[in-house]
Design an enzyme around this catalytic site. Structure first.
Site, PDB file in Angstrom:
ATOM      1  N   ASP A  88      30.618 -25.863   3.003  1.00 27.15           N
ATOM      2  CA  ASP A  88      31.188 -26.759   3.784  1.00 27.15           C
ATOM      3  C   ASP A  88      32.158 -26.002   4.668  1.00 27.15           C
ATOM      4  OD1 ASP A  88      32.337 -28.863   5.289  1.00 27.15           O
ATOM      5  OD2 ASP A  88      32.884 -30.030   3.355  1.00 27.15           O
TER       6      ASP A  88
ATOM      7  N   HIS B  13      18.898  -8.092   2.666  1.00 25.70           N
ATOM      8  CA  HIS B  13      18.565  -7.512   4.099  1.00 25.70           C
ATOM      9  C   HIS B  13      19.738  -7.046   4.879  1.00 25.70           C
ATOM     10  CE1 HIS B  13      18.084  -8.613   8.411  1.00 25.70           C
ATOM     11  NE2 HIS B  13      16.822  -8.601   8.092  1.00 25.70           N
TER      12      HIS B  13
ATOM     13  N   ASP C  96       0.811  -1.133  -0.071  1.00 26.04           N
ATOM     14  CA  ASP C  96      -0.032   0.075  -0.112  1.00 26.04           C
ATOM     15  C   ASP C  96       0.836   1.271  -0.001  1.00 26.04           C
ATOM     16  OD1 ASP C  96      -1.160  -2.222   1.697  1.00 26.04           O
ATOM     17  OD2 ASP C  96      -2.951  -1.143   1.289  1.00 26.04           O
TER      18      ASP C  96
ATOM     19  N   TYR D 209      20.236 -14.671  24.657  1.00 21.76           N
ATOM     20  CA  TYR D 209      21.261 -15.404  25.375  1.00 21.76           C
ATOM     21  C   TYR D 209      21.930 -14.451  26.283  1.00 21.76           C
ATOM     22  CZ  TYR D 209      21.440 -19.062  21.922  1.00 21.76           C
ATOM     23  OH  TYR D 209      21.391 -20.500  21.279  1.00 21.76           O
TER      24      TYR D 209
ATOM     25  N   PRO E 252      26.014   4.314  -2.644  1.00 22.40           N
ATOM     26  CA  PRO E 252      26.438   5.693  -2.722  1.00 22.40           C
ATOM     27  C   PRO E 252      26.255   5.904  -1.123  1.00 22.40           C
ATOM     28  CG  PRO E 252      24.676   5.517  -4.136  1.00 22.40           C
ATOM     29  CD  PRO E 252      25.092   4.140  -3.884  1.00 22.40           C
TER      30      PRO E 252
ATOM     31  N   ASN F 294      24.489  14.272   3.021  1.00 22.89           N
ATOM     32  CA  ASN F 294      25.413  14.136   1.500  1.00 22.89           C
ATOM     33  C   ASN F 294      24.223  14.435   0.689  1.00 22.89           C
ATOM     34  OD1 ASN F 294      23.810  11.706   1.922  1.00 22.89           O
ATOM     35  ND2 ASN F 294      25.576  10.503   1.273  1.00 22.89           N
TER      36      ASN F 294
ATOM     37  N   ASP G  74      25.311 -10.486   8.816  1.00 22.14           N
ATOM     38  CA  ASP G  74      24.011 -10.554   8.120  1.00 22.14           C
ATOM     39  C   ASP G  74      24.232 -11.084   6.712  1.00 22.14           C
ATOM     40  OD1 ASP G  74      21.381  -9.416   7.124  1.00 22.14           O
ATOM     41  OD2 ASP G  74      21.143  -8.666   9.105  1.00 22.14           O
TER      42      ASP G  74
ATOM     43  N   SER H 244      14.190  -6.805  13.115  1.00 21.88           N
ATOM     44  CA  SER H 244      15.418  -6.683  12.294  1.00 21.88           C
ATOM     45  C   SER H 244      15.854  -5.255  11.998  1.00 21.88           C
ATOM     46  CB  SER H 244      15.347  -7.180  10.690  1.00 21.88           C
ATOM     47  OG  SER H 244      15.804  -8.720  10.921  1.00 21.88           O
TER      48      SER H 244
END
Length: 987
Positions: free
Chosen positions: A249, A268, A154, A377, A197, A282, A189, A427
C-alpha cells in the site's frame, strides 16, 4: 512516443480552423503534446495492462489547497466522488519530492494516491476524478512485467559466454575507460543481490546516510534519516515494496532499506546489475563494460510475488525512477515495461529528464512495433535486442520508436544466489546500453543527459543490411562502445518542433485533406559536433498519396546546442485526391552532412473520419459515414465506443435508412462478418467546443452513393450531434439526422430511419453474455443492462426523440440474419420482439414512415443515454434529453416548418462533382446573402447568390461545365456570418 533529441515520432493534431483568407496557421508543437489524443499511442486500458485493483493515482491542479487526512482529500468535489468507495485513504505519492526547479517542470507534490477496500473499478473511479476541475487527471496504479524471455535448457544455449562484450568492441573501449565510482547507474528492478561476490564491490554506498562511529566503523543502520532525504538508513539502496504484494500500500508504507532479493522470483535485477557493472579482472565470474561504476539497487517488486510466470511484477517502477533521481543517479535502467501509455508515467519520465537523468528502457519482447513503455516515452532511450550475428533477436520489439540495439540473446551475468546464468531478452540489451551511457558520462562530463543519449546513438554500427526486413526499424543500429568513447566529430541534428499548415494550399481548417498542399515548417537542434556549411535536411514520403513538392532545407553551419528552422521556406507536400479516409502517412526527415546521415519520422493523419464527444459523463465516437463508436469494425482501434463510468459498453453501432426490403442502406454488420459500406463521405466529422447550440456540437454530411444501385435509396444526410456538461444533461448525447431526398422530381415514400447498437455491458464474457434488452413504450426508449451480480450496474439505452415506429431486441448468434431484408424487418416490424436476454444482445430502434418531397429534407433524432445503477435514472435522463431536443428543434418533430436556430453553410453534394453540384445553407434572420466561388489563388470566379433573403433553408446549384478541373472554395456571407468550404471539380 518520442518528441525529444532521443527519439521523435510526431503526429499531426489540428489546433486552429480558419476561413478562406485567414492569416494564421494550424500549429502543432510536438514536444508539448500530451499522451492522450495523440495518434499512435494506445493508452493503457483494462485489456492491455496490469494494475492494482484498489489504487488510483491523481494529479491535482496547481495551487489546489489540500487538507490531507486518512479518510478524505480535504477537497469537497474529490471527497464526494471518494464517498462512493469504502475504506478510503489518500496520501501524497512523493512526500519528500523537492520543488520544481523552473516553470514548466513536473511538480511531484501534485501527485496523490487513493487506496480503498471496496470493489470499485479503478478505471471508473479514475474517470470520475479526472472530470473534476481540481484534478488534472487520474489513472489506475499500473504495474509492469519484467522483460526476461523464456529460457531453453539446451546445452548449446549457454555457449559463447559473454560474446556480447566483444560484439560491441568493449576490449578497445576498456583501453579508454572502465568508468569511475562517481558514475552511478540505478537498477530499478526486482532488487540486486548486494553481497554477490561479483557485485558487492560495486554497490553504491550512501555515505551521507551511513556515517561512522568514533572508532571509524561503518555503523550502517541507526534508525535515523542522517542525510534528510526522507529515507531512513538507505545506505545501499531501497526496497519500495517489501515482502508481501497483498499488503503493498503506497499510501501506508514506503518500503525498507533492504533491496536484495529473497528468492528466484526476484533474481531478474541481479542479472541486469551484473551486465551493467559486475566486478572485473577479479579472477571470478563475469566481466562488465562499466566495471568501475557503481550500482544503485532500487527494488520495486514483492518478495512473495510469483504471478508473472515465476517472476514478480514490477509494482512501483516509476516510483523507483523518482527514488533514483532523488539519490542523484544520472543513468537509470528499466528492464521492464508494458504496452500502451499513461500520462502519470510520462510525467515521471519528464521529471527525471528535467533533473538531468537519462532513462534507458528495454524495448519489449513482443515481436511488435507498437508503443511500449517506459522505453518509448518522450525523452527515454529505447533499446532493442540483437543476436550474435547482429540480427534482430527473434523476440525483440522494433519500429520507429527504437533508438538503438544491443546484444540481448544468451547473455551471461550474475544471478541470485551467488551464481551465474545466460538469459535472453531486451532486459539484457538495455543494461548493456546503460553501461555504455555511464562510460560516455565519464568521458564527456559536460554533456547533458540527452547529449549522452545522442552520443551513444549516433556512434552505432548500422545493421540494416543484415536485417532487410527491419531496415529503418532498428534505430541507428547496434551500439559500439569504442566509437562512442572516441568519435566526437559527428553532429546530431534532431527535430524539436514542427508546424503543419493547410493554407494557402488548402482551406485552412487545420486538417490535411485531399487535393491540398501542406506546408511543413520544422525547428531543428544540433546536440553534438557542429555541422558543416553543406548540411541539409530532406523530407520524403513512403506513400503514393503524399507527394513532396518542396523537400530540401539547407541547414548550414550549426553549432553545438544551436537551433535552425525552415519557417521562411517550409517543406511542401501535396495530398493526392485519391487518399483514403483516415490515412496514416509517414514523412521521413533525412539529415545529411558529408557522409553522415540520420533520420526521423513524422506520422500524419490525413482525412480523419471520426471524433469523440467528450464534454460530459459519456464519451461517444462519431464518424463521417454514420457509424457509432468506432470507424474500423471489428478492430475497433479508431474510436472509443460509448464510454460511461470509465468503461466502453458499445461494440458496434450505426445508421440504417430504407424504404423497402431492397431499397435500404446502412453501415452495420453484414453476412460476410464485415460491415455494409453504403454510406460515404469525402468530408469529416468535426467538433466545435463550445458549440453554437450545445457545449459541444458535432457536424458531418454523407450520402448513399456508395451503395449498389439496386439498394440505393437516394439520400444525402447532414448529421449533427449535441452534448451538454450541465449535471442534469450530462448523461446523454443527441443525434440529429437531416435526410434530404436527392431526387429533384420523385418523392421518397415509406422511409424509415433507425439505429443499430451492439451493447456489451460488463467486464467479462460472462457479464456480456448476461445482458438484457428491454423497451419502455411510454418513452420510445430501448435500454440494456447486465444481470450478473457484482457486474457493471449501468443502464444504457437509446430514445427515438420523434417517437419510435419499431424496436427490435436481437441475440448475437451464428444464426442471426444480417441480410438487407432482415434489416428492413428490424426497422418496420413493430414491437413484437422487443425483449431479449440474458444473452449477448443487440438493439434496433427506428422512426417513420416518412414521405420526403423531391429535394426535400426530413429530420430524425435519437438520444444515446446512460444511467447510474437504475432504470429510474436512465428514464430521468431520457426525459431530460427529450426536453432539450424540443428546445433545439421546435416544430421539426411534427413536420411543421421552423426557423433555423443557427446560420450554417453545408458541404456541397455531390463532392467531387462533374459538372453540377448543390450547395445548401440556412439563415436565422433577414439577411443580405452573397455566395461566391473562388479558385485556389483566392480569385472570385463565380457569384451564385447576391440578394436579401428571408430566414430558412436554401439550396443553389453551380454548373461548372465551363471551368477546369481542380479545387475551389465557396464562401457565404450573411449579415455577420462568414463561412468557407472546399469543393472539387473532377472532369
Amino acid at each position: 512516443m518520442r518528441l525529444s533529441a532521443v527519439k521523435l515520432s510526431v503526429f499531426f493534431l489540428a489546433l486552429t480552423s480558419l476561413a478562406l483568407g485567414g492569416a494564421k496557421q494550424g500549429t502543432v508543437v510536438g514536444k508539448h503534446l500530451p499522451l492522450n489524443g495523440v495518434p499512435g499511442v494506445i493508452m493503457k486500458n483494462r485489456q492491455n495492462s496490469l494494475y492494482l485493483p484498489n489504487r488510483v493515482v491523481m494529479k491535482l491542479m496547481p495551487l489546489t489547497a489540500t487538507f490531507l487526512s486518512k479518510t478524505v482529500a480535504g477537497i469537497a468535489s474529490i471527497d464526494l466522488v471518494l464517498s462512493r468507495a469504502m475504506g478510503v485513504s489518500s496520501a501524497q505519492m512523493f512526500p519528500v519530492a523537492s520543488a520544481p526547479q523552473k516553470p514548466g517542470d513536473v511538480d511531484l507534490s501534485l501527485f496523490y494516491t487513493v487506496s480503498y477496500s471496496s470493489p470499485n473499478d479503478p478505471f471508473a473511479l479514475a474517470e470520475e476524478l479526472s472530470r473534476l476541475p481540481e484534478v488534472q487527471y487520474a489513472e489506475p496504479w499500473f504495474i509492469q512485467k519484467l522483460n526476461r524471455d523464456f529460457q531453453p535448457n539446451d546445452s548449446l544455449y549457454v555457449s559463447g559466454l559473454q560474446w556480447s562484450l566483444k560484439k560491441i568492441n568493449a576490449p578497445a573501449a576498456w583501453d579508454v575507460t572502465q568508468g569511475d565510482s562517481t558514475i552511478v547507474v540505478a537498477i530499478v528492478d526486482s532488487g540486486v543481490e548486494l553481497d554477490h561476490p561479483d557485485l558487492q564491490p560495486n554497490i553504491f554506498l550512501n555515505r551521507g546516510e551511513t556515517g561512522f562511529d568514533a572508532l571509524g566503523r561503518d555503523k550502517r543502520s541507526n534508525s535515523v534519516d542522517d542525510d534528510g532525504d526522507g529515507y531512513v538508513d538507505n545506505w545501499r539502496g531501497w526496497d519500495l515494496v517489501g515482502a508481501q504484494y497483498q499488503t503493498f500500500d503506497p499510501a501506508e508504507t514506503r518500503g525498507d532499506n533492504n533491496p536484495s532479493p529473497t528468492g528466484v522470483n526476484n533474481n531478474h535485477g541481479t542479472h541486469v546489475a551484473g551486465i551493467v557493472a559486475a566486478a572485473t579482472n577479479n579472477l571470478i565470474g563475469v566481466a562488465s563494460l562499466a566495471s568501475k561504476c557503481r550500482i544503485l539497487a532500487v527494488k520495486t517488486t514483492a518478495d512473495n510475488d510469483i504471478r508473472g510466470g515465476g517472476d514478480a511484477y514490477v509494482l512501483a517502477g516509476y516510483q523507483g525512477i523518482v527514488y533514483a533521481v532523488t539519490m542523484g543517479a544520472k543513468i537509470i535502467n528499466c528492464s521492464w515495461g508494458s504496452a500502451g501509455g499513461a500520462q502519470t508515467e510520462q510525467d515521471i519520465i519528464d521529471f527525471a529528464i528535467q533533473r538531468g537523468a537519462l532513462v534507458i528502457g528495454a524495448a519489449g519482447n513482443e515481436t511488435s512495433s507498437t508503443f511500449f513503455s517506459p522505453a518509448d516515452y518522450r525523452g527515454a532511450l529505447s533499446v532493442a535486442a540483437t543476436d550474435v550475428n547482429d540480427k534482430l533477436a527473434w523476440f525483440s520489439n522494433y519500429g520507429m520508436n527504437i533508438d538503438v540495439c544491443a546484444p540481448g540473446e544468451n547473455i551471461t551475468s550474475t544471478l541470485y544466489s551467488h551464481t551465474y546464468a545466460s538469459w535472453s531478452g531486451t532486459s539484457m540489451a538495455s543494461p548493456l546500453a546503460a553501461s555504455l551511457a555511464a562510460l560516455v558520462k565519464w568521458k564527456y562530463p559536460s554533456y547533458t543527459n540527452l547529449q549522452i543519449a545522442e552520443q551513444v546513438r549516433v556512434t552505432c554500427d548500422n545493421i540494416d543490411a543484415l536485417n532487410p526486413a527491419y531496415a529503418g526499424s532498428l534505430g541507428r543500429g547496434r551500439i559500439n562502445a569504442y566509437r562512442a568513447l572516441t568519435v566526437n566529430t559527428l553532429p546530431s541534428v534532431r527535430l524539436q518542433t514542427y508546424t503543419i499548415s493547410d493554407f494557402p494550399g488548402g482551406n485552412g481548417n487545420g486538417i490535411p485533406q485531399a487535393a491540398e498542399t501542406l506546408s511543413v515548417a520544422c525547428m531543428f537542434r544540433n546536440f553534438l559536433a557542429p555541422t558543416s556549411p553543406s548540411a541539409v535536411v530532406r523530407i520524403t514520403s513512403d506513400s503514393p498519396y503524399l507527394v513532396v513538392t518542396q523537400g530540401t532545407f539547407s541547414i548550414g553551419s550549426l553549432r553545438t546546442l544551436d537551433s535552425a528552422n525552415n519557417k521562411s521556406a517550409p517543406f511542401r507536400v501535396y495530398v493526392q485526391p485519391t487518399v483514403p479516409p483516415s490515412f496514416e502517412g509517414h514523412f521521413r526527415l533525412t539529415f545529411s552532412d558529408g557522409s553522415f546521415t540520420d533520420t526521423q519520422v513524422i506520422t500524419v493523419l490525413v482525412n480523419p473520419t471520426f471524433a469523440t464527444q467528450d464534454v460530459n459523463d459519456v464519451r461517444l465516437t462519431l464518424t463521417n459515414n454514420g457509424r457509432l463508436g468506432f470507424y474500423d469494425f471489428p478492430d475497433n482501434t479508431q474510436g472509443v465506443g460509448f464510454v460511461f463510468h470509465g468503461a466502453n459498453h458499445l461494440f458496434e453501432g450505426g445508421l440504417i435508412i430504407g424504404t423497402s426490403p431492397t431499397q435500404l442502406v446502412n453501415v452495420v454488420r453484414n453476412i460476410t462478418s464485415g460491415q455494409d459500406e453504403d454510406l460515404t463521405s469525402n468530408g469529416f466529422f468535426t467538433l466545435k467546443t463550445p458549440g453554437s447550440s450545445s457545449d459541444q456540437d458535432g457536424f458531418t454530411t454523407f450520402s448513399d452513393s456508395a451503395a449498389l444501385p439496386s439498394n440505393r435509396v437516394g439520400v444525402q444526410v447532414t448529421m449533427r450531434s449535441y452534448a451538454y456538461s450541465d449535471p442534469l444533461d450530462s448523461k446523454y448525447i443527441i443525434l440529429r439526422y437531416d435526410i434530404t431526398n436527392t431526387s429533384p422530381s420523385a418523392p421518397l415514400t415509406n422511409l424509415y430511419a433507425g439505429i443499430f447498437l451492439d451493447w456489451d455491458i460488463g467486464k467479462t464474457s460472462e457479464e456480456v453474455g448476461s445482458n438484457y434488452s428491454r423497451y419502455d413504450a411510454t418513452r420510445s426508449l430501448g435500454y440494456a443492462f447486465s444481470s450478473v451480480a457484482g457486474g457493471i450496474r449501468e443502464y444504457l439505452g437509446i430514445r427515438a426523440l420523434d417517437s419510435a415506429a419499431s424496436f427490435r431486441s436481437l441475440v448475437n448468434s451464428p444464426s442471426i440474419d444480417l441480410s438487407y431484408a432482415a434489416k428492413w424487418g428490424w426497422m418496420s416490424g413493430g414491437f413484437a420482439a422487443s425483449s431479449a436476454g440474458p444473452a449477448d444482445i443487440h438493439q434496433v430502434i427506428s422512426s417513420g414512415p416518412y414521405t420526403i418531397a423531391p429535394s426535400g429534407t426530413r429530420s430524425v433524432s435519437f438520444a444515446l443515454l446512460a444511467g447510474d445503477s437504475s432504470l429510474a435514472n436512465l428514464q430521468q435522463n431520457a426525459d431530460a434529453a427529450k426536453a432539450k431536443w424540443r428546445k433545439l428543434t421546435v416544430g421539426i418533430a411534427d413536420g411543421r416548418s421552423s426557423v433555423p436556430l443557427q446560420y450554417e453553410l453545408k458541404q456541397n453534394y455531390p463532392n467531387p462533382f462533374n459538372p453540377t453540384t448543390a450547395i445548401s445553407y440556412q439563415l436565422t434572420a433577414n439577411s443580405h446573402v452573397s455566395l461566391d466561388i473562388f479558385d485556389v489563388l483566392g480569385r472570385k470566379v463565380a457569384t451564385l447568390v447576391d440578394e436579401v433573403l428571408q430566414p430558412g433553408v436554401y439550396t443553389v446549384r453551380w454548373n461548372a461545365s465551363s471551368y477546369p478541373s481542380g479545387v475551389y472554395f465557396y464562401r457565404l456571407e450573411a449579415g455577420e456570418f462568414r463561412a468557407t468550404r472546399k469543393l472539387m471539380l473532377l472532369k
